[in-house]
Design an enzyme around this catalytic site. Structure first.
Site, PDB file in Angstrom:
ATOM      1  N   GLY A   1     -19.662   7.437  -1.220  1.00 17.58           N
ATOM      2  CA  GLY A   1     -18.733   7.871  -2.251  1.00 17.58           C
ATOM      3  C   GLY A   1     -18.847   6.960  -3.459  1.00 17.58           C
TER       4      GLY A   1
ATOM      5  N   VAL B   1     -17.734   3.846  -4.169  1.00 19.19           N
ATOM      6  CA  VAL B   1     -18.165   2.474  -3.896  1.00 19.19           C
ATOM      7  C   VAL B   1     -19.551   2.457  -3.262  1.00 19.19           C
ATOM      8  CG1 VAL B   1     -17.672   0.360  -2.617  1.00 19.19           C
ATOM      9  CG2 VAL B   1     -15.794   1.630  -3.679  1.00 19.19           C
TER      10      VAL B   1
ATOM     11  N   LYS C   1       0.862  -1.181   0.000  1.00 18.25           N
ATOM     12  CA  LYS C   1       0.000   0.000   0.000  1.00 18.25           C
ATOM     13  C   LYS C   1       0.897   1.227   0.000  1.00 18.25           C
ATOM     14  CE  LYS C   1      -4.553   0.710   0.312  1.00 18.25           C
ATOM     15  NZ  LYS C   1      -5.606  -0.072  -0.369  1.00 18.25           N
TER      16      LYS C   1
ATOM     17  N   GLY D   1     -21.399   6.304   4.326  1.00 17.41           N
ATOM     18  CA  GLY D   1     -20.445   6.711   3.297  1.00 17.41           C
ATOM     19  C   GLY D   1     -20.969   6.361   1.917  1.00 17.41           C
TER      20      GLY D   1
END
Length: 370
Positions: free
Chosen positions: A182, A184, A80, A180
């Site tokens: 966003g 996705v 990452k 959330g």
């Protein structure tokens, strides 16, 4: 933080600190494990409160990618990257091309892609300096934004969880609170409402909430109360670390299954808390693996239909995790960890034999040829 002690505890192979004064780039690349193949994981950009917070985040995220790739059956290791700073102020062509040079310097040990606040056009700039990128636009030979396939996988993960916990083969009438909305989260809401689920949504951005209410008939909820709603499924799709000592006792859902990474603030303590409360937890790196599955398909030669079929298999992967947890009397995140570790252990043994026989190349280098 005792850095090397932390790295030893979490099992990382390499951590690279990247800095460029001219562009203002400050980034950290963490390579956790490359037993199964080159480390793949997205790059996120966040205005962290401290560099220590950024380091802690990238260490957790990269380890999660190792487990995600392993349990999903992919020939990839875990890595990452995090870029420290305000994405509204620092982004530029030179900024991302500089980051691309750092990625390229690792010689393919790490492959980067989109994550929080990093878009397809940003990654395409990174790709001007390195071949070790994924998630680029389809016109440039890639698959583009992986969010739709991530959401598709989460949707099937919720279906598996509802079947396992509630005995329902359909989501019609099932209530889901999505925290959330966003990229996705919005795609997930579309899939859920299309099947007839009752969906509640909350987001830090009020306009995104309004859009999902308008487009999909979801019902708005406050960000403070979304996890307290009496629903069948709580789907965290924002940043991680939300499930902690305060939040878990407030949950009224039977299932926690969402797209966010690192949902448990402490994997051991809070995984056990959920199990003790009788709440079925879908390990985040299992249910949200659709994005990396999509990217993996890109490396092998992109076919959207195949990518979506493989992401839909998250249904079976999660079901196996749940069965393993119940059979052994352990938490679901422990069960998924065991499945991933057993695969890595087996392949590591093969690697030792390969080295003994004089063949030290990864068997899947062709995946990296573009």
């Amino acid at each position: 933080m005792a850095l090397f002690e932390e790295l030893t505890t979490m099992g990382h192979e390499q951590v690279v600190f990247c800095h460029d004064k001219a562009t203002g780039l400050k980034a950290i690349i963490a390579i956790h494990d490359t037993t199964l193949g080159p480390a793949l994981g997205g790059c996120r950009m966040w205005d962290y409160k401290s560099e220590e917070d950024a380091l802690r985040d990238v260490l957790r995220l990269s380890r999660g990618m190792t487990y995600k790739n392993a349990v999903s059956g992919l020939n990839l290791g875990g890595g990452k990257a995090v870029i420290i700073g305000d994405p509204k102020k620092l982004k530029s062509e030179a900024f991302f091309r500089t980051f691309g040079r750092f990625v390229n310097s690792l010689g393919g040990r790490y492959i980067t892609a989109e994550d929080v606040n990093i878009r397809v056009n940003d990654i395409e700039l990174v790709g001007l300096e390195t071949d070790f990128v994924a998630g680029i636009n389809s016109r440039a030979g890639g698959s583009g934004d992986p969010s739709p396939v991530t959401a598709w996988g989460v949707y099937h993960g919720i279906r598996a969880s509802v079947q396992y916990k509630l005995g329902k083969s359909s989501l019609k009438g099932v209530s889901v609170a999505v925290q959330g909305c966003g990229a996705v989260g919005s795609h997930l809401i579309e899939h859920l409402t299309h099947e007839g689920a009752k969906v509640y949504v909350a987001d830090i951005d009020a306009e995104k909430v309004k859009e999902n209410v308008r487009l999909y008939g979801a019902e708005a909820a406050s960000l403070e109360d979304i996890h307290r709603l009496k629903v069948d499924v709580f789907a965290p799709c924002a940043l991680g670390g939300f499930l902690d000592d305060r939040v878990i006792p407030e949950l009224k859902a039977s299932i926690v299954a969402g797209a966010a990474n690192n949902q448990l603030l402490d994997e051991s303590i809070h995984g056990s808390m959920l199990r003790e409360r009788g709440i079925l937890y879908a390990p985040d790196y299992v249910i949200n693996a659709g994005g990396v599955i999509n990217v993996y398909q890109e490396l092998a030669g992109y076919d959207e239909k195949i990518a979506k079929q493989r992401a839909a298999n998250i249904y079976d992967t999660l079901t196996n995790v749940y069965k393993e947890a119940d059979a052994k009397g352990i938490t679901t995140n422990q069960a998924s960890g065991h499945i991933a570790e057993e695969r890595i252990k087996a392949v590591r043994g093969m690697s030792s034999l390969r080295n003994t026989l004089g063949n030290q190349n990864w068997p899947h280098h062709d995946l990296l040829k573009r």
